[in-house]
Design a protein around this motif. Structure first.
Motif, PDB file in Angstrom:
ATOM      1  N   ALA A 136      74.731  90.446 -43.095  1.00 34.73           N
ATOM      2  CA  ALA A 136      73.783  89.622 -43.774  1.00 34.73           C
ATOM      3  C   ALA A 136      72.824  90.252 -44.812  1.00 34.73           C
ATOM      4  CB  ALA A 136      72.730  89.367 -42.582  1.00 34.73           C
ATOM      5  N   GLU A 137      72.555  91.582 -44.807  1.00 34.45           N
ATOM      6  CA  GLU A 137      71.867  92.347 -45.835  1.00 34.45           C
ATOM      7  C   GLU A 137      72.401  92.361 -46.991  1.00 34.45           C
ATOM      8  OE1 GLU A 137      74.098  95.862 -43.920  1.00 34.45           O
ATOM      9  OE2 GLU A 137      73.551  93.768 -43.317  1.00 34.45           O
ATOM     10  N   TYR A 138      73.920  92.035 -47.348  1.00 33.62           N
ATOM     11  CA  TYR A 138      74.496  91.975 -48.445  1.00 33.62           C
ATOM     12  C   TYR A 138      74.182  90.591 -48.976  1.00 33.62           C
ATOM     13  CZ  TYR A 138      76.926  96.173 -47.417  1.00 33.62           C
ATOM     14  OH  TYR A 138      77.308  97.599 -47.054  1.00 33.62           O
ATOM     15  N   PHE A 139      73.695  89.440 -48.373  1.00 36.76           N
ATOM     16  CA  PHE A 139      73.697  88.442 -49.057  1.00 36.76           C
ATOM     17  C   PHE A 139      72.551  88.312 -49.896  1.00 36.76           C
ATOM     18  CE2 PHE A 139      71.570  84.098 -48.993  1.00 36.76           C
ATOM     19  CZ  PHE A 139      72.616  83.315 -49.542  1.00 36.76           C
ATOM     20  N   ASP A 140      72.650  87.825 -51.195  1.00 46.03           N
ATOM     21  CA  ASP A 140      71.766  87.888 -52.222  1.00 46.03           C
ATOM     22  C   ASP A 140      71.599  86.459 -52.937  1.00 46.03           C
ATOM     23  OD1 ASP A 140      70.202  88.161 -54.244  1.00 46.03           O
ATOM     24  OD2 ASP A 140      71.518  89.687 -55.248  1.00 46.03           O
ATOM     25  N   PRO A 141      70.822  85.895 -52.288  1.00 48.04           N
ATOM     26  CA  PRO A 141      70.393  84.518 -52.909  1.00 48.04           C
ATOM     27  C   PRO A 141      70.299  84.158 -54.034  1.00 48.04           C
ATOM     28  CG  PRO A 141      68.397  85.047 -51.499  1.00 48.04           C
ATOM     29  CD  PRO A 141      69.407  86.236 -51.384  1.00 48.04           C
ATOM     30  N   ARG A 142      70.042  85.295 -55.045  1.00 45.40           N
ATOM     31  CA  ARG A 142      70.000  84.970 -56.398  1.00 45.40           C
ATOM     32  C   ARG A 142      71.309  84.866 -57.094  1.00 45.40           C
ATOM     33  NH1 ARG A 142      67.051  90.710 -57.598  1.00 45.40           N
ATOM     34  NH2 ARG A 142      68.848  90.984 -56.563  1.00 45.40           N
ATOM     35  N   LYS A 143      72.138  85.577 -56.282  1.00 46.11           N
ATOM     36  CA  LYS A 143      73.483  85.466 -56.895  1.00 46.11           C
ATOM     37  C   LYS A 143      74.463  84.274 -56.402  1.00 46.11           C
ATOM     38  CE  LYS A 143      74.268  90.096 -58.083  1.00 46.11           C
ATOM     39  NZ  LYS A 143      75.255  91.399 -57.826  1.00 46.11           N
ATOM     40  N   ALA A 144      74.255  84.046 -55.071  1.00 46.11           N
ATOM     41  CA  ALA A 144      75.351  82.931 -54.318  1.00 46.11           C
ATOM     42  C   ALA A 144      74.632  82.183 -53.592  1.00 46.11           C
ATOM     43  CB  ALA A 144      76.625  83.624 -53.921  1.00 46.11           C
ATOM     44  N   SER A 145      75.004  81.098 -53.331  1.00 50.03           N
ATOM     45  CA  SER A 145      74.595  80.147 -52.313  1.00 50.03           C
ATOM     46  C   SER A 145      75.207  80.578 -51.260  1.00 50.03           C
ATOM     47  CB  SER A 145      74.725  78.620 -52.387  1.00 50.03           C
ATOM     48  OG  SER A 145      76.358  78.444 -52.210  1.00 50.03           O
ATOM     49  N   VAL A 146      75.027  80.214 -49.886  1.00 53.60           N
ATOM     50  CA  VAL A 146      75.147  80.577 -48.460  1.00 53.60           C
ATOM     51  C   VAL A 146      76.780  80.034 -48.592  1.00 53.60           C
ATOM     52  CG1 VAL A 146      75.351  80.118 -46.123  1.00 53.60           C
ATOM     53  CG2 VAL A 146      73.208  80.189 -47.313  1.00 53.60           C
ATOM     54  N   ALA A 147      77.074  79.021 -48.982  1.00 58.46           N
ATOM     55  CA  ALA A 147      78.331  78.092 -49.151  1.00 58.46           C
ATOM     56  C   ALA A 147      79.373  79.216 -49.857  1.00 58.46           C
ATOM     57  CB  ALA A 147      78.479  76.890 -49.477  1.00 58.46           C
ATOM     58  N   ALA A 148      78.775  79.692 -51.134  1.00 55.10           N
ATOM     59  CA  ALA A 148      79.487  80.236 -52.106  1.00 55.10           C
ATOM     60  C   ALA A 148      79.852  81.682 -51.395  1.00 55.10           C
ATOM     61  CB  ALA A 148      79.006  80.452 -53.438  1.00 55.10           C
ATOM     62  N   TRP A 149      79.079  82.055 -50.786  1.00 53.29           N
ATOM     63  CA  TRP A 149      79.039  83.702 -49.776  1.00 53.29           C
ATOM     64  C   TRP A 149      80.181  83.605 -48.788  1.00 53.29           C
ATOM     65  CZ3 TRP A 149      76.468  86.392 -45.715  1.00 53.29           C
ATOM     66  CH2 TRP A 149      76.535  87.843 -45.662  1.00 53.29           C
ATOM     67  N   VAL A 150      80.103  82.246 -48.084  1.00 51.90           N
ATOM     68  CA  VAL A 150      80.847  82.144 -47.279  1.00 51.90           C
ATOM     69  C   VAL A 150      82.169  81.867 -47.446  1.00 51.90           C
ATOM     70  CG1 VAL A 150      81.305  80.185 -44.984  1.00 51.90           C
ATOM     71  CG2 VAL A 150      79.236  81.429 -45.181  1.00 51.90           C
ATOM     72  N   PHE A 151      82.281  81.153 -48.531  1.00 50.89           N
ATOM     73  CA  PHE A 151      83.739  80.769 -48.927  1.00 50.89           C
ATOM     74  C   PHE A 151      84.537  82.133 -49.473  1.00 50.89           C
ATOM     75  CE2 PHE A 151      85.771  81.181 -53.312  1.00 50.89           C
ATOM     76  CZ  PHE A 151      86.925  80.444 -52.869  1.00 50.89           C
ATOM     77  N   THR A 152      83.749  83.360 -50.062  1.00 50.48           N
ATOM     78  CA  THR A 152      84.412  84.543 -50.496  1.00 50.48           C
ATOM     79  C   THR A 152      84.696  85.078 -49.266  1.00 50.48           C
ATOM     80  OG1 THR A 152      82.375  85.615 -50.526  1.00 50.48           O
ATOM     81  CG2 THR A 152      83.323  84.679 -52.600  1.00 50.48           C
ATOM     82  N   ILE A 153      83.989  85.334 -48.012  1.00 48.70           N
ATOM     83  CA  ILE A 153      84.245  86.009 -46.916  1.00 48.70           C
ATOM     84  C   ILE A 153      85.544  85.370 -46.485  1.00 48.70           C
ATOM     85  CG2 ILE A 153      83.479  86.471 -44.452  1.00 48.70           C
ATOM     86  CD1 ILE A 153      80.675  86.624 -45.517  1.00 48.70           C
ATOM     87  N   ALA A 154      85.481  83.916 -46.172  1.00 50.73           N
ATOM     88  CA  ALA A 154      86.737  83.331 -45.705  1.00 50.73           C
ATOM     89  C   ALA A 154      87.986  83.392 -46.454  1.00 50.73           C
ATOM     90  CB  ALA A 154      86.336  81.882 -45.560  1.00 50.73           C
ATOM     91  N   ARG A 155      87.907  83.443 -47.713  1.00 46.74           N
ATOM     92  CA  ARG A 155      88.944  83.819 -48.457  1.00 46.74           C
ATOM     93  C   ARG A 155      89.807  85.248 -48.248  1.00 46.74           C
ATOM     94  NH1 ARG A 155      87.351  85.195 -54.286  1.00 46.74           N
ATOM     95  NH2 ARG A 155      86.653  86.979 -52.930  1.00 46.74           N
ATOM     96  N   ASN A 156      88.727  86.081 -48.152  1.00 46.04           N
ATOM     97  CA  ASN A 156      89.072  87.474 -47.894  1.00 46.04           C
ATOM     98  C   ASN A 156      89.692  87.447 -46.611  1.00 46.04           C
ATOM     99  OD1 ASN A 156      88.186  87.780 -50.425  1.00 46.04           O
ATOM    100  ND2 ASN A 156      87.149  89.713 -49.660  1.00 46.04           N
TER     101      ASN A 156
END
Lengths: 222, 203
Positions: A102-122
């Motif tokens: 969670a500490e890597y989530f940066d709301p200035r850079k990505a929405s939660v959905a976008a962040w979750v997308f990258t995690i799921a993709r990886n």
């Protein structure tokens, strides 16, 4: 009720009208380090839930986020050919990664959905191709950027998410078709061209135009 | 450092973000992103799109008890995920193999090894003879520069070559050139070494 330190506004966005599910959205502007307490009716915004996770390790917020996103992630993984049981494992792992990182989530850079997308993709690449994607994607997913000490989450993330959605809806059908095939399958653009019996150049130019339009409407997020 | 002038096509960035690029190719794109704010911004936009695409899917329920399983796992430590940017020195390269004076190659094994990923070192002023390519090839220049018919490629620049393209790179006189290259594996291993010999000697 909303804590005093919070000011909020209710935004009736086009997106919400379209979705029809949420009657209103509460966008929180965090002032100072006050814990975020939101009126939980109606459905709470993913970004607000994420803030409660990062700031207070709030398990109830995680539960809500899990319920909101895990079924979507499972659907995404099934689209990519994962058997349902594996899709479920990976969806669970995706949300657990959200909690742990969670500490890597940066709301200035990505929405939660976008962040979750990258995690799921990886996780999908790691599991389905039995490869570690960390090397090729570390940059975009877990960039150890200085997380803001005093996060001032304005409406930017939610607004931007809405703009992405609007931009997506405004794409010509043939561009959207190529985008959908890209994100909902494991196919590279060359294979998509083959599948649609289109010249490679046509698919490339559709993706180029779509990206240009998205960037024009959404603006650069960097 | 100046920002790169040669970028991956949007279709390549889109493949990168969707996860359709094989690892060797994704790594070369990542090396470009490291020095290119322009493409990093494009990647962020595409990731936002990926998020919206996930949200648009009709949810598929998880089986009973899954959420409690997840809740129970919250206090357990998860597997370590490396959190670092891609840099050339993080790629697991093998030993440097000499090809010709000032010219060497270091191969890396990524993914299932179905593609080649390697560092190619070319000496200052090296002229190659015109050569074509086997399948698709991605290059990101890490150091130095070369010039070919498409222009000058310096540190951070990205180049995609495919089957039908011939080029004749000429390394700047100022210094050696180091390139990170991904390419589809040729049918027979030795043809690649043969190709390097060909590039230099023209034989």
């Amino acid at each position: 009720m909303i804590a005093q330190a919070l000011s909020y506004e209710t935004v009736q966005s086009r997106r919400i009208e379209r979705q029809g599910r949420r009657s209103a959205r509460v966008i929180l502007r965090v002032v100072g380090e006050t814990a975020v307490i939101a009126e939980a009716e109606p459905v709470e915004d993913a970004c607000a839930l994420m803030l409660r996770i990062t700031q207070a390790r709030d398990k109830a917020a995680f539960r809500a986020l899990f319920q909101m996103l895990a079924p979507k992630v499972k659907a995404y993984l099934i689209r990519h050919g994962a058997p349902p049981a594996q899709a479920e494992d990976l969806a669970q792992e995706t949300l657990l990664t959200v909690w742990r990182k969670a500490e890597y989530f940066d709301p200035r850079k990505a929405s939660v959905a976008a962040w979750v997308f990258t995690i799921a993709r990886n996780l999908r690449i790691d599991a389905l191709r039995r490869e570690r994607s960390a090397m090729s994607y570390a940059l975009s997913v877990l960039e150890p950027d200085q997380a803001p000490d005093n996060p001032e989450i304005e409406s930017s993330t939610a607004e931007r998410e809405g703009r992405v959605r609007d931009a997506m809806q405004s794409l010509p059908r043939e561009q959207l078709e190529v985008i959908r095939l890209s994100f909902y399958s494991d196919k590279a653009h060359a294979e998509i061209a083959h599948e649609l019996s289109l010249p490679l150049g046509t698919v490339k130019s559709r993706l180029r135009l779509a990206l240009a339009r998205l960037r024009g409407m959404v603006g650069d997020l960097a | 450092m100046t920002t790169p002038n040669h970028h991956p096509a949007p279709a390549v960035l889109s493949d990168y973000v969707s996860g359709a690029l094989r690892p060797a190719f994704a790594t070369v794109v990542a090396a470009h992103l490291e020095s290119c704010p322009h493409c990093r911004a494009a990647v962020q936009t595409l990731e936002a799109l990926g998020g919206a695409m996930i949200e648009d899917l009709a949810p598929v329920s998880l089986s009973e008890g899954r959420i409690e399983q997840a809740m129970a796992a919250l206090d357990q430590a998860g597997p370590e995920v490396e959190a670092h940017a891609v840099t050339a020195d993080r790629i697991p390269f093998g030993p440097e193999r000499w090809l010709a004076p000032g010219m060497s190659i270091r191969k890396a094994k990524v993914g299932n090894g179905e593609d080649l990923l390697y560092l190619l070192r070319l000496p200052a002023g090296q002229k190659t003879v015109p050569h074509g390519h086997v399948g698709t090839e991605f290059t990101t220049v890490l150091k130095g520069a070369y010039v070919d018919g498409e222009g000058r490629f310096a540190a951070g620049d990205f180049c995609e070559m495919s089957n039908d393209i011939e080029h004749q790179p000429h390394v700047d006189r100022g210094g050696e050139c180091l390139c990170l290259i991904a390419s589809e594996k040729p049918m027979r291993q030795f043809t690649r070494l043969g190709r390097f010999v060909h590039m230099i000697t023209g034989v």
